[in-house]
Design an enzyme around this catalytic site. Sequence first.
Site, PDB file in Angstrom:
ATOM      1  N   HIS A   5      36.986  46.617  23.755  1.00 31.62           N
ATOM      2  CA  HIS A   5      36.811  45.814  24.975  1.00 31.62           C
ATOM      3  C   HIS A   5      36.199  46.561  26.148  1.00 31.62           C
ATOM      4  CE1 HIS A   5      40.279  44.368  22.591  1.00 31.62           C
ATOM      5  NE2 HIS A   5      39.587  43.262  22.664  1.00 31.62           N
ATOM      6  N   ARG A  88      47.295  46.771  40.398  1.00 25.57           N
ATOM      7  CA  ARG A  88      46.749  45.415  40.361  1.00 25.57           C
ATOM      8  C   ARG A  88      46.623  44.897  41.781  1.00 25.57           C
ATOM      9  NH1 ARG A  88      46.417  40.119  39.520  1.00 25.57           N
ATOM     10  NH2 ARG A  88      48.073  38.723  40.190  1.00 25.57           N
ATOM     11  N   GLU A 178      53.112  35.061  39.908  1.00 27.12           N
ATOM     12  CA  GLU A 178      51.763  35.463  39.504  1.00 27.12           C
ATOM     13  C   GLU A 178      51.798  35.632  37.991  1.00 27.12           C
ATOM     14  OE1 GLU A 178      50.964  39.357  38.875  1.00 27.12           O
ATOM     15  OE2 GLU A 178      52.938  38.746  38.128  1.00 27.12           O
ATOM     16  N   ASP A 203      48.722  30.507  47.917  1.00 25.40           N
ATOM     17  CA  ASP A 203      49.227  29.134  48.015  1.00 25.40           C
ATOM     18  C   ASP A 203      50.753  29.172  48.097  1.00 25.40           C
ATOM     19  OD1 ASP A 203      48.382  29.939  45.146  1.00 25.40           O
ATOM     20  OD2 ASP A 203      50.007  28.521  44.799  1.00 25.40           O
TER      21      ASP A 203
HETATM   22  N1  HPA Z   1      51.235  30.549  39.691  1.00 24.58           N
HETATM   23  C1  HPA Z   1      50.816  31.600  38.997  1.00 24.58           C
HETATM   24  N2  HPA Z   1      49.906  32.449  39.435  1.00 24.58           N
HETATM   25  C2  HPA Z   1      49.393  32.248  40.653  1.00 24.58           C
HETATM   26  C3  HPA Z   1      49.782  31.177  41.438  1.00 24.58           C
HETATM   27  C4  HPA Z   1      50.760  30.293  40.927  1.00 24.58           C
HETATM   28  O1  HPA Z   1      51.152  29.321  41.573  1.00 24.58           O
HETATM   29  N3  HPA Z   1      49.077  31.234  42.605  1.00 24.58           N
HETATM   30  C5  HPA Z   1      48.288  32.323  42.518  1.00 24.58           C
HETATM   31  N4  HPA Z   1      48.482  32.936  41.339  1.00 24.58           N
END
Ligand code: HPA
Length: 234
Positions: A5, A88, A178, A203
């Site tokens: 990879h 990360r 995440e 978000d």
């Molecule tokens: N879920 C998983 N991963 C993510 C999210 C989520 O709501 N938002 C940004 N990465």
Amino acid sequence: MPTPHIEAQKGEIADKILLPGDPLRAKFIAEHFLEDAVQFNNVRGMLGFTGRYKGERISVMGTGMGIPSISIYANELITEYGVKKLIRVGTAGSINPDIHVRDLVIAQAAATTSAIVRNDFPAFDFPQISDFELLDHAYHIAKEMGMAAHVGNVLSSDLFYGGPDGVALGKLGVMAIEMEAAALFYLGAKHRVQTLAIMTISDHILTGEVTTAEERQVTFTDMMKVGLETLIAD
Ligand code: HPA
């Protein structure tokens, strides 16, 4: 030798690497922050670059999304290319009323829905934790930059859509969801190298609040600086 990879030759990847999920973000970091950046990978479009940040040799490479994808790249970077510090940088969704969009979340540990640890050690619930030295540096660097930075637990989920109710873990103080940190931390423990995950909140799963593309760019840029400064701190 190149791996299935990663097409880099030995020595073309630095022993410190920043790992965004999106390969185009790896390109952005190389173009905006690294001097003399040279591309070392384009297998599957998973761009990787090595250059210098404040005089120190640093690499940056995309990982793709999710635990299987980051596990493939992190494994090869550690075992084939001798990478010793892996950070990360990505995004997460908040599941905590006190963690807001654009805030920085530095993962001290990661719960997971994945069987990565159970596959190897069925009798134990092994805690996937980040490296304390990297964590300590990242937190202080972020605070000095005036960022709203939180340290604690995240959930690395195998599913973006559906799956177990990750929001329930917010009641235990878990900050955000995440999809990669737990794998990176487990591989750090397995191979005795240093790992950390830093995420900006893109978000808010409880309130539905989201960031605009421009806000994401600004907060990502600040986060990349935290990641790069942490990699060269000692
Ligand atoms: N879920 C998983 N991963 C993510 C999210 C989520 O709501 N938002 C940004 N990465």
